[in-house]
Write a protein that holds these residues in place. Structure first.
Motif, PDB file in Angstrom:
ATOM      1  N   THR A 129      -7.468  12.077  -1.832  1.00  0.00           N
ATOM      2  CA  THR A 129      -6.249  12.778  -1.421  1.00  0.00           C
ATOM      3  C   THR A 129      -5.114  12.515  -2.404  1.00  0.00           C
ATOM      4  OG1 THR A 129      -6.925  12.540   0.883  1.00  0.00           O
ATOM      5  CG2 THR A 129      -4.627  13.099   0.469  1.00  0.00           C
ATOM      6  N   ALA A 130      -5.023  11.270  -2.890  1.00  0.00           N
ATOM      7  CA  ALA A 130      -3.959  10.923  -3.836  1.00  0.00           C
ATOM      8  C   ALA A 130      -4.105  11.702  -5.137  1.00  0.00           C
ATOM      9  CB  ALA A 130      -3.975   9.417  -4.110  1.00  0.00           C
ATOM     10  N   ILE A 131      -5.342  11.914  -5.587  1.00  0.00           N
ATOM     11  CA  ILE A 131      -5.559  12.690  -6.813  1.00  0.00           C
ATOM     12  C   ILE A 131      -5.067  14.125  -6.632  1.00  0.00           C
ATOM     13  CG2 ILE A 131      -7.314  13.632  -8.353  1.00  0.00           C
ATOM     14  CD1 ILE A 131      -8.951  11.125  -7.889  1.00  0.00           C
ATOM     15  N   LEU A 132      -5.397  14.732  -5.492  1.00  0.00           N
ATOM     16  CA  LEU A 132      -4.963  16.105  -5.235  1.00  0.00           C
ATOM     17  C   LEU A 132      -3.442  16.205  -5.155  1.00  0.00           C
ATOM     18  CD1 LEU A 132      -5.674  19.024  -4.566  1.00  0.00           C
ATOM     19  CD2 LEU A 132      -5.882  18.354  -2.164  1.00  0.00           C
ATOM     20  N   ILE A 133      -2.816  15.275  -4.432  1.00  0.00           N
ATOM     21  CA  ILE A 133      -1.355  15.276  -4.338  1.00  0.00           C
ATOM     22  C   ILE A 133      -0.724  15.054  -5.703  1.00  0.00           C
ATOM     23  CG2 ILE A 133       0.627  14.087  -3.319  1.00  0.00           C
ATOM     24  CD1 ILE A 133      -1.128  13.462  -0.911  1.00  0.00           C
TER      25      ILE A 133
ATOM     26  N   ARG B 156       0.824  -1.211   0.000  1.00  0.00           N
ATOM     27  CA  ARG B 156       0.000   0.000   0.000  1.00  0.00           C
ATOM     28  C   ARG B 156       0.858   1.259   0.000  1.00  0.00           C
ATOM     29  NH1 ARG B 156      -4.204  -2.336   4.525  1.00  0.00           N
ATOM     30  NH2 ARG B 156      -5.329  -3.749   3.125  1.00  0.00           N
ATOM     31  N   TYR B 157       1.953   1.253   0.754  1.00  0.00           N
ATOM     32  CA  TYR B 157       2.870   2.391   0.697  1.00  0.00           C
ATOM     33  C   TYR B 157       3.425   2.561  -0.713  1.00  0.00           C
ATOM     34  CZ  TYR B 157       3.071   3.175   5.760  1.00  0.00           C
ATOM     35  OH  TYR B 157       2.756   3.490   7.063  1.00  0.00           O
ATOM     36  N   LEU B 158       3.824   1.458  -1.332  1.00  0.00           N
ATOM     37  CA  LEU B 158       4.359   1.518  -2.687  1.00  0.00           C
ATOM     38  C   LEU B 158       3.308   2.007  -3.672  1.00  0.00           C
ATOM     39  CD1 LEU B 158       6.638   0.921  -4.716  1.00  0.00           C
ATOM     40  CD2 LEU B 158       5.783  -1.434  -4.826  1.00  0.00           C
ATOM     41  N   CYS B 159       2.085   1.515  -3.539  1.00  0.00           N
ATOM     42  CA  CYS B 159       1.015   1.941  -4.451  1.00  0.00           C
ATOM     43  C   CYS B 159       0.678   3.418  -4.262  1.00  0.00           C
ATOM     44  CB  CYS B 159      -0.229   1.084  -4.233  1.00  0.00           C
ATOM     45  SG  CYS B 159      -0.065  -0.609  -4.838  1.00  0.00           S
ATOM     46  N   PHE B 160       0.723   3.892  -3.023  1.00  0.00           N
ATOM     47  CA  PHE B 160       0.466   5.322  -2.804  1.00  0.00           C
ATOM     48  C   PHE B 160       1.551   6.169  -3.452  1.00  0.00           C
ATOM     49  CE2 PHE B 160       0.672   9.263  -0.343  1.00  0.00           C
ATOM     50  CZ  PHE B 160      -0.652   9.674  -0.427  1.00  0.00           C
TER      51      PHE B 160
ATOM     52  N   GLY C  97      -3.529   4.922 -12.184  1.00  0.00           N
ATOM     53  CA  GLY C  97      -4.911   4.676 -11.782  1.00  0.00           C
ATOM     54  C   GLY C  97      -5.088   3.353 -11.058  1.00  0.00           C
ATOM     55  N   ILE C  98      -4.452   2.300 -11.548  1.00  0.00           N
ATOM     56  CA  ILE C  98      -4.593   0.987 -10.920  1.00  0.00           C
ATOM     57  C   ILE C  98      -3.968   0.991  -9.526  1.00  0.00           C
ATOM     58  CG2 ILE C  98      -3.899  -1.433 -11.079  1.00  0.00           C
ATOM     59  CD1 ILE C  98      -4.114  -1.143 -14.123  1.00  0.00           C
ATOM     60  N   ALA C  99      -2.819   1.646  -9.368  1.00  0.00           N
ATOM     61  CA  ALA C  99      -2.181   1.709  -8.048  1.00  0.00           C
ATOM     62  C   ALA C  99      -3.057   2.463  -7.051  1.00  0.00           C
ATOM     63  CB  ALA C  99      -0.814   2.379  -8.155  1.00  0.00           C
ATOM     64  N   GLY C 100      -3.848   3.433  -7.521  1.00  0.00           N
ATOM     65  CA  GLY C 100      -4.720   4.170  -6.622  1.00  0.00           C
ATOM     66  C   GLY C 100      -5.824   3.319  -6.021  1.00  0.00           C
ATOM     67  N   PHE C 101      -6.216   2.241  -6.715  1.00  0.00           N
ATOM     68  CA  PHE C 101      -7.260   1.376  -6.189  1.00  0.00           C
ATOM     69  C   PHE C 101      -6.796   0.593  -4.962  1.00  0.00           C
ATOM     70  CE2 PHE C 101      -8.910   1.221 -10.777  1.00  0.00           C
ATOM     71  CZ  PHE C 101      -9.703   2.345 -10.546  1.00  0.00           C
ATOM     72  N   ALA C 102      -5.494   0.488  -4.745  1.00  0.00           N
ATOM     73  CA  ALA C 102      -4.971  -0.233  -3.581  1.00  0.00           C
ATOM     74  C   ALA C 102      -5.118   0.572  -2.296  1.00  0.00           C
ATOM     75  CB  ALA C 102      -3.508  -0.606  -3.801  1.00  0.00           C
ATOM     76  N   VAL C 103      -5.357   1.878  -2.416  1.00  0.00           N
ATOM     77  CA  VAL C 103      -5.535   2.736  -1.233  1.00  0.00           C
ATOM     78  C   VAL C 103      -6.848   3.501  -1.395  1.00  0.00           C
ATOM     79  CG1 VAL C 103      -3.143   2.969  -0.489  1.00  0.00           C
ATOM     80  CG2 VAL C 103      -3.945   4.353  -2.373  1.00  0.00           C
ATOM     81  N   PRO C 104      -7.991   2.807  -1.341  1.00  0.00           N
ATOM     82  CA  PRO C 104      -9.272   3.479  -1.628  1.00  0.00           C
ATOM     83  C   PRO C 104      -9.613   4.580  -0.640  1.00  0.00           C
ATOM     84  CG  PRO C 104      -9.628   1.263  -0.724  1.00  0.00           C
ATOM     85  CD  PRO C 104      -8.161   1.379  -1.010  1.00  0.00           C
TER      86      PRO C 104
END
Length: 208
Positions: A123-127, A8-12, A111-118
């Motif tokens: 927040t991930a989109i904004l960052i 999850r850290y890696l996906c974020f 996009g796929i990595a973002g699904f691991a941290v729903p």
């Protein structure tokens, strides 16, 4: 549990940083890319009329539109529409030379990595947008400025009066057993110092 946390850290990191790193490398820091790879990217971008920063934001917006549309349709139809729409639109965009093939790979991976941290997707989109904007102006320097700003913001936050990053700056080995790497439950017999100052022994220690 430790593997899940590391993933999850890696996906974020991937979902927030991949567009910015790609954008800064192909725009400002070509010398950091291996020669065969930069030649391949250059050949793929040949004939694309838009700069890389326009590609990043346009394809990112298109991916989010497909995702939102798929969520608000019935589940079987939404999943099929998202998959087919992404494949068709991506292939058509590359064939028409509106975007490059590496950009499709970057956007899809992001996009796929973002699904691991729903829980952190918004927040991930904004960052991701902030990092991409900084990278488009200052390259890798802008990206690292964004990362430093993110850590400064996290360090200044408090949750129920406790510093958000309190468990990462502790010298006590017991305090870091349940952070990035989760130790076995039987070895975590003390509470973190910011939570259990008066009684640091966890419940059930005598019965285990």
């Amino acid at each position: 549990a430790s593997v899940d946390r590391l993933i999850r850290y890696l996906c974020f990191f991937i979902t927030t940083s991949t567009p910015a790193v790609y954008l800064s490398l192909i725009t400002y820091h070509h010398q950091l890319i291996p020669t065969p790879l930069i030649l391949s990217i250059s050949a793929a971008r040949k004939g694309v009329p838009f700069p890389a920063v326009v590609e990043v934001f346009t394809m990112g917006l298109l991916f989010e539109v497909l995702r939102e549309g798929g969520i608000r349709l019935p589940r079987p139809i939404g999943q099929a529409l998202s998959i087919v729409g992404a494949i068709v639109l991506g292939d058509a965009a590359v064939s028409a030379q509106l975007v490059s093939a590496p950009m499709i790979i970057v956007v899809a991976t992001t996009g796929i990595a973002g699904f691991a941290v729903p829980q952190l997707y918004g927040t991930a989109i904004l960052i991701r947008l902030i990092f991409a904007l900084l990278a488009s102006v200052l390259g890798l320097y802008g990206f690292f400025f964004g990362v430093m700003g993110l850590f400064i913001q996290l360090a200044s936050m408090r949750s129920f009066g406790i510093p958000y990053l309190s468990s990462l700056d502790s010298n006590d080995f017991q305090d870091v057993k349940d952070t990035t790497i989760r130790a076995p439950w039987w070895s975590m017999f003390l509470r973190p110092r910011f939570i259990g100052k008066r009684n640091r022994t966890r419940m059930g220690r005598d019965t285990r």
